[in-house]
Enzyme design. Structure first.
Site, PDB file in Angstrom:
ATOM      1  N   ARG A  52      40.316  52.551  42.725  1.00 61.07           N
ATOM      2  CA  ARG A  52      39.621  51.646  41.806  1.00 61.07           C
ATOM      3  C   ARG A  52      38.323  52.320  41.363  1.00 61.07           C
ATOM      4  NH1 ARG A  52      35.489  52.094  44.169  1.00 61.07           N
ATOM      5  NH2 ARG A  52      34.639  50.457  42.870  1.00 61.07           N
ATOM      6  N   GLY A  53      37.648  51.639  40.413  1.00 57.71           N
ATOM      7  CA  GLY A  53      36.480  52.276  39.783  1.00 57.71           C
ATOM      8  C   GLY A  53      36.970  52.956  38.523  1.00 57.71           C
ATOM      9  N   ALA A  54      36.278  52.713  37.399  1.00 57.54           N
ATOM     10  CA  ALA A  54      36.816  53.126  36.099  1.00 57.54           C
ATOM     11  C   ALA A  54      37.209  54.607  36.010  1.00 57.54           C
ATOM     12  CB  ALA A  54      35.821  52.746  35.000  1.00 57.54           C
ATOM     13  N   ARG A  93      45.751  47.529  34.833  1.00 52.95           N
ATOM     14  CA  ARG A  93      44.536  46.691  34.832  1.00 52.95           C
ATOM     15  C   ARG A  93      43.950  46.718  33.420  1.00 52.95           C
ATOM     16  NH1 ARG A  93      40.229  47.697  39.522  1.00 52.95           N
ATOM     17  NH2 ARG A  93      39.660  45.538  39.118  1.00 52.95           N
ATOM     18  N   GLN A 198      33.292  45.455  47.579  1.00 47.33           N
ATOM     19  CA  GLN A 198      33.205  46.907  47.324  1.00 47.33           C
ATOM     20  C   GLN A 198      31.845  47.472  47.746  1.00 47.33           C
ATOM     21  OE1 GLN A 198      34.545  44.685  45.244  1.00 47.33           O
ATOM     22  NE2 GLN A 198      36.129  45.560  43.945  1.00 47.33           N
ATOM     23  N   ASP A 239      32.686  49.454  33.418  1.00 49.74           N
ATOM     24  CA  ASP A 239      34.131  49.544  33.194  1.00 49.74           C
ATOM     25  C   ASP A 239      34.475  49.701  31.724  1.00 49.74           C
ATOM     26  OD1 ASP A 239      33.889  48.041  35.930  1.00 49.74           O
ATOM     27  OD2 ASP A 239      35.866  48.966  35.800  1.00 49.74           O
ATOM     28  N   LYS A 250      31.493  45.055  37.339  1.00 54.59           N
ATOM     29  CA  LYS A 250      31.923  44.122  38.382  1.00 54.59           C
ATOM     30  C   LYS A 250      31.198  42.784  38.291  1.00 54.59           C
ATOM     31  CE  LYS A 250      34.482  44.488  40.773  1.00 54.59           C
ATOM     32  NZ  LYS A 250      35.826  43.919  40.479  1.00 54.59           N
TER      33      LYS A 250
HETATM   34  O1  MRU Z   1      37.331  46.194  40.569  1.00 53.78           O
HETATM   35  P1  MRU Z   1      36.751  47.563  40.754  1.00 53.78           P
HETATM   36  O2  MRU Z   1      36.406  47.866  42.173  1.00 53.78           O
HETATM   37  O3  MRU Z   1      37.605  48.625  40.119  1.00 53.78           O
HETATM   38  O4  MRU Z   1      35.390  47.513  39.935  1.00 53.78           O
HETATM   39  C1  MRU Z   1      34.652  48.709  39.827  1.00 53.78           C
HETATM   40  C2  MRU Z   1      33.370  48.557  39.101  1.00 53.78           C
HETATM   41  O5  MRU Z   1      33.049  47.507  38.569  1.00 53.78           O
HETATM   42  C3  MRU Z   1      32.541  49.802  38.951  1.00 53.78           C
HETATM   43  O6  MRU Z   1      31.180  49.487  38.935  1.00 53.78           O
HETATM   44  C4  MRU Z   1      32.909  50.519  37.644  1.00 53.78           C
HETATM   45  O7  MRU Z   1      34.286  50.706  37.566  1.00 53.78           O
HETATM   46  C5  MRU Z   1      32.243  51.830  37.527  1.00 53.78           C
HETATM   47  S1  MRU Z   1      32.848  52.998  38.690  1.00 53.78           S
HETATM   48  C6  MRU Z   1      32.041  54.463  38.437  1.00 53.78           C
END
Ligand code: MRU
Length: 345
Positions: A52-54, A93, A198, A239, A250
């Site tokens: 996870r994480g963009a 997603r 997270q 994201d 998030k």
């Molecule tokens: O649902 P997630 O854990 O994928 O959400 C991640 C976030 O909101 C991060 O802050 C975002 O993706 C940036 S990651 C460098």
């Protein structure tokens, strides 16, 4: 004791041509890697937040598409199956634009090619390029972001935009790593980040492993930390950033931005250009993922934390208006408002 410095978020296993992801749903208690070989498993791992994480989602999509193409390389309907696999992964997603950005790059990489082997070579090369670019991008974000942080600063962050959300180094956490390397002493206030924690499970884990001064707090405690003068800057990831600078991140990022404005604390969004969606005029067009309410009532554990049958709402992201953002820290430098990202390809 798990060594958080040695974990790798994701990589391509060149021996069996699989995408390997660290299963982040098990952190911080257990380190387990999963080998993914087909589009359905890749989409499932993204959907369940194993990866996870963009930026990490984008690179996982690219490597995962290559890995799944490898499994059907000898089939007559290779081209059709490749399109199908790309669509499956892309739908995993909705909010992080890096996912569709990465799949679009992979589609472009095979445009005009014929034959499975030529396509496989192109897919592999493009996915590996994205992997390396992500590492370099984050280093640059780290250097630009660190310049905004002074020795002795308290820095608040939300969710995880670190090593675990990228190939390496992170976006919002990169400036912290860089500042530490430069000898600056920082105190980092990490929001636990409900519902899926997270911040507690991932950000606290990786920052502690790197020797930073970390204080974990419940999300609702961020305002009082600012009120008490503990926080001199907020760093978060993104994201999807709309062309006017409105930023999805998030859920819980928006209240942090509102507090930061109220208490006069600069609020920085750290993200690569691949997170900017120029086709999206403003935040009202950003699709916000709605996740299962059981994440609120039960988290991932068997024991319920809320009465059975209670109604829930569980948007995974919120949108912070550009007006609350002090600057965007990108790999090309720090951008200050007013943001007009439409022409910055
Ligand atoms: O649902 P997630 O854990 O994928 O959400 C991640 C976030 O909101 C991060 O802050 C975002 O993706 C940036 S990651 C460098």
């Amino acid at each position: 004791m798990i060594d958080g410095k040695r974990v790798q978020t994701l990589y391509l296993d060149e021996e069996d041509q699989s995408l390997v992801v660290l299963d982040q749903t098990l952190l911080p208690g257990e380190i387990r890697y999963r080998h993914l070989r087909d589009a359905a498993s890749v989409a499932d791992a993204i959907g369940r937040l194993c990866v996870r994480g963009a930026p990490a989602i984008g690179v996982a999509a690219a490597l995962g598409l290559y890995a799944s193409a490898w499994t059907f390389r000898n089939e007559d309907d290779f081209a059709a199956r490749l399109q199908e696999a790309a669509a499956t992964i892309e739908a995993a997603r909705p909010t992080a634009v890096n996912l569709s950005w990465a799949v679009a790059r992979m589609r472009r990489a095979v445009q005009g090619l014929s034959g499975a082997q030529a396509c496989l070579d192109a897919l592999k090369a493009e996915a590996k390029r994205m992997y390396e670019e992500d590492r370099e991008t984050n280093r640059r974000i780290g250097r630009f972001g660190a310049a905004l942080l002074e020795d002795g600063f308290g820095v608040a962050t939300h969710c995880n935009a670190g090593r675990l959300a990228t190939v390496d180094f992170g976006t919002a956490l990169a400036p912290l790593y860089e500042a530490k390397e430069q000898g600056k002493r920082l105190r980092v206030y990490v929001d636990e980040t409900r519902p899926l924690l997270q911040g507690a499970r991932l950000t606290a884990f990786e920052l502690l492993a790197s020797g930073l001064d970390v204080t974990l707090q419940c999300d609702g405690m961020a305002a009082s930390a600012m009120q008490q003068g503990l926080v001199q800057a907020v760093l978060v990831g993104a994201d999807r950033i709309a062309a006017n600078g409105d930023t999805a991140n998030k859920i819980g990022t928006l209240p942090l931005a509102i507090c930061a404005r109220h208490f006069g604390v600069p609020f920085y969004v750290c993200a690569p250009f691949s997170t900017i969606d120029q086709a999206c005029a403003d935040g009202s067009h950003i699709p916000v993922e709605e996740r299962d309410g059981s994440e609120i009532t039960d988290l991932w554990y068997a024991k319920p934390m809320a009465p059975k049958g209670v109604k829930t709402r569980n948007p995974a992201f919120d949108v912070t208006p550009a007006g609350l953002i002090s600057a965007l820290v990108t790999e090309r430098g720090v951008l200050y408002p007013p943001f007009d990202l439409r022409t910055r390809g």
